[in-house]
Motif scaffolding. Structure first.
Motif, mmCIF file in Angstrom:
data_model
loop_
_atom_site.group_PDB
_atom_site.id
_atom_site.type_symbol
_atom_site.label_atom_id
_atom_site.label_comp_id
_atom_site.label_asym_id
_atom_site.label_seq_id
_atom_site.Cartn_x
_atom_site.Cartn_y
_atom_site.Cartn_z
ATOM 1 N N ASN A 75 -16.490 76.834 35.037
ATOM 2 C CA ASN A 75 -15.762 77.469 36.125
ATOM 3 C C ASN A 75 -15.814 78.975 35.931
ATOM 4 N N PHE A 76 -16.114 79.706 36.999
ATOM 5 C CA PHE A 76 -16.105 81.169 36.971
ATOM 6 C C PHE A 76 -15.024 81.661 37.919
ATOM 7 N N THR A 77 -14.197 82.604 37.465
ATOM 8 C CA THR A 77 -13.125 83.166 38.288
ATOM 9 C C THR A 77 -13.116 84.677 38.135
ATOM 10 N N SER A 78 -13.155 85.393 39.270
ATOM 11 C CA SER A 78 -13.037 86.847 39.224
ATOM 12 C C SER A 78 -11.611 87.229 38.862
ATOM 13 N N VAL A 79 -11.457 88.315 38.128
ATOM 14 C CA VAL A 79 -10.142 88.791 37.723
ATOM 15 C C VAL A 79 -9.688 89.840 38.732
ATOM 16 N N GLU A 80 -8.585 89.585 39.381
ATOM 17 C CA GLU A 80 -8.092 90.459 40.447
ATOM 18 C C GLU A 80 -7.875 91.883 39.924
ATOM 19 N N GLY A 81 -8.427 92.846 40.654
ATOM 20 C CA GLY A 81 -8.257 94.249 40.292
ATOM 21 C C GLY A 81 -9.310 94.784 39.349
ATOM 22 N N TYR A 82 -10.223 93.918 38.856
ATOM 23 C CA TYR A 82 -11.255 94.345 37.911
ATOM 24 C C TYR A 82 -12.599 93.783 38.365
ATOM 25 N N GLN A 83 -13.379 94.588 39.078
ATOM 26 C CA GLN A 83 -14.652 94.101 39.594
ATOM 27 C C GLN A 83 -15.664 93.822 38.492
ATOM 28 N N ASP A 84 -15.479 94.434 37.317
ATOM 29 C CA ASP A 84 -16.438 94.271 36.231
ATOM 30 C C ASP A 84 -16.044 93.168 35.251
ATOM 31 N N THR A 85 -15.047 92.357 35.604
ATOM 32 C CA THR A 85 -14.534 91.337 34.685
ATOM 33 C C THR A 85 -14.521 89.965 35.357
ATOM 34 N N VAL A 86 -15.065 88.978 34.675
ATOM 35 C CA VAL A 86 -15.084 87.600 35.175
ATOM 36 C C VAL A 86 -14.606 86.677 34.066
ATOM 37 N N GLN A 87 -13.694 85.782 34.414
ATOM 38 C CA GLN A 87 -13.216 84.763 33.473
ATOM 39 C C GLN A 87 -14.071 83.515 33.643
ATOM 40 N N PHE A 88 -14.382 82.846 32.527
ATOM 41 C CA PHE A 88 -15.079 81.560 32.626
ATOM 42 C C PHE A 88 -14.365 80.527 31.769
ATOM 43 N N THR A 89 -14.451 79.286 32.212
ATOM 44 C CA THR A 89 -13.884 78.157 31.477
ATOM 45 C C THR A 89 -14.951 77.076 31.377
ATOM 46 N N ILE A 90 -15.183 76.604 30.169
ATOM 47 C CA ILE A 90 -16.153 75.535 29.926
ATOM 48 C C ILE A 90 -15.422 74.345 29.328
ATOM 49 N N GLN A 91 -15.639 73.173 29.909
ATOM 50 C CA GLN A 91 -15.166 71.921 29.325
ATOM 51 C C GLN A 91 -16.375 71.259 28.662
ATOM 52 N N ALA A 92 -16.230 70.900 27.396
ATOM 53 C CA ALA A 92 -17.347 70.319 26.650
ATOM 54 C C ALA A 92 -16.842 69.201 25.753
ATOM 55 N N SER A 93 -17.780 68.421 25.236
ATOM 56 C CA SER A 93 -17.456 67.370 24.266
ATOM 57 C C SER A 93 -18.451 67.447 23.118
ATOM 58 N N SER A 94 -17.962 67.126 21.929
ATOM 59 C CA SER A 94 -18.844 67.135 20.761
ATOM 60 C C SER A 94 -19.759 65.918 20.799
ATOM 61 N N ILE A 95 -20.891 66.044 20.136
ATOM 62 C CA ILE A 95 -21.838 64.929 20.064
ATOM 63 C C ILE A 95 -22.554 65.018 18.724
ATOM 64 N N LYS A 96 -22.846 63.886 18.157
ATOM 65 C CA LYS A 96 -23.559 63.844 16.878
ATOM 66 C C LYS A 96 -25.017 63.478 17.127
ATOM 67 N N ALA A 97 -25.903 64.067 16.354
ATOM 68 C CA ALA A 97 -27.317 63.741 16.457
ATOM 69 C C ALA A 97 -27.543 62.302 16.003
ATOM 70 N N VAL A 98 -28.487 61.643 16.648
ATOM 71 C CA VAL A 98 -28.829 60.266 16.284
ATOM 72 C C VAL A 98 -29.862 60.308 15.177
ATOM 73 N N ASN A 99 -29.596 59.615 14.089
ATOM 74 C CA ASN A 99 -30.533 59.563 12.968
ATOM 75 C C ASN A 99 -31.063 58.146 12.822
ATOM 76 N N PHE A 100 -32.330 58.016 12.551
ATOM 77 C CA PHE A 100 -32.954 56.716 12.348
ATOM 78 C C PHE A 100 -33.409 56.598 10.902
ATOM 79 N N THR A 101 -33.244 55.412 10.346
ATOM 80 C CA THR A 101 -33.678 55.160 8.978
ATOM 81 C C THR A 101 -34.612 53.954 8.977
ATOM 82 N N LEU A 102 -35.758 54.106 8.354
ATOM 83 C CA LEU A 102 -36.684 52.984 8.226
ATOM 84 C C LEU A 102 -36.366 52.230 6.946
#
Length: 198
Positions: free
Chosen positions: A166-193
């Motif tokens: 999400n990107f949101t402009s900050v009122e009164g500051y044209q040179d400033t933008v707020q961003f919000t990122i929602q993320a989740s962790s993930i583990k690499a898949v490992n294979f063993t023979l």
């Protein structure tokens, strides 16, 4: 020529930290006390705690700590405000006994991560379009991002994937933008023979 950027006011504007719409305007010392005024100092916070680096294959890494360096100039990226939450998964069986539930197995769900940040163009004082585009390119890639930083390391997170941005402009500051990122962790898949071909 000196240029002063009031970051505290921008944080308050961007993240809703204004008390009833007003910022603190004055600080004063009460001289009615018989003791002379004194100041307490605290040790500096280890700045490495706030350092975050995201690496996506094929794109320039994004580092958040102080400055993001781009083609158009310097973009100030104050330390990210990050929130982490995690739940456990349970397999429960109901029984007719004093204790109505028996937990047979449990595991850990991925970390849910909320990342809040600001992009401020400190050189040109204009809307940071290139950096928004750069962050959007990272978001659009359907790959896992490698993350580096103490806050990730202490939670055993080495990779994540983006769920929303999400990107949101900050009122009164044209040179400033707020961003919000929602993320989740993930583990690499490992294979063993177990029985490699001879």
């Amino acid at each position: 020529m000196n240029l002063t950027i009031d970051l505290s006011l921008r944080y308050k504007s961007a993240f809703g930290m204004l008390a009833a719409g007003k910022a603190i305007e004055k600080v004063f010392i009460d001289k009615t006390s018989k003791q002379s005024p004194s100041f307490e100092t605290y040790p500096l916070v280890n700045s490495s705690v706030e350092y975050v680096k995201m690496e996506i294959p094929g794109l320039e890494p994004m580092e958040f700590d102080a400055m993001l360096h781009g083609d158009r100039g310097r973009i100030f990226a104050p330390p990210l405000l990050m929130g982490f939450s995690q739940e456990k998964t349970f397999i429960e069986t109901e029984v007719n006994d004093d204790d109505p539930v028996v937990v047979e197995r449990w595991g850990m769900k991925p970390w849910d991560i909320t990342i809040n940040g600001l992009l401020i163009d400190v050189d040109n004082r204009v809307y940071p379009s290139d950096e928004i585009r750069r962050l959007n390119q990272n978001w659009k890639r359907h790959v896992v991002a490698k993350v580096i930083g103490k806050q990730f390391e202490e939670r055993d997170i080495d990779s994540l994937y983006f769920r929303s941005i999400n990107f949101t402009s900050v009122e009164g500051y044209q040179d400033t933008v707020q961003f919000t990122i929602q993320a989740s962790s993930i583990k690499a898949v490992n294979f063993t023979l177990l029985k490699p071909n001879s």
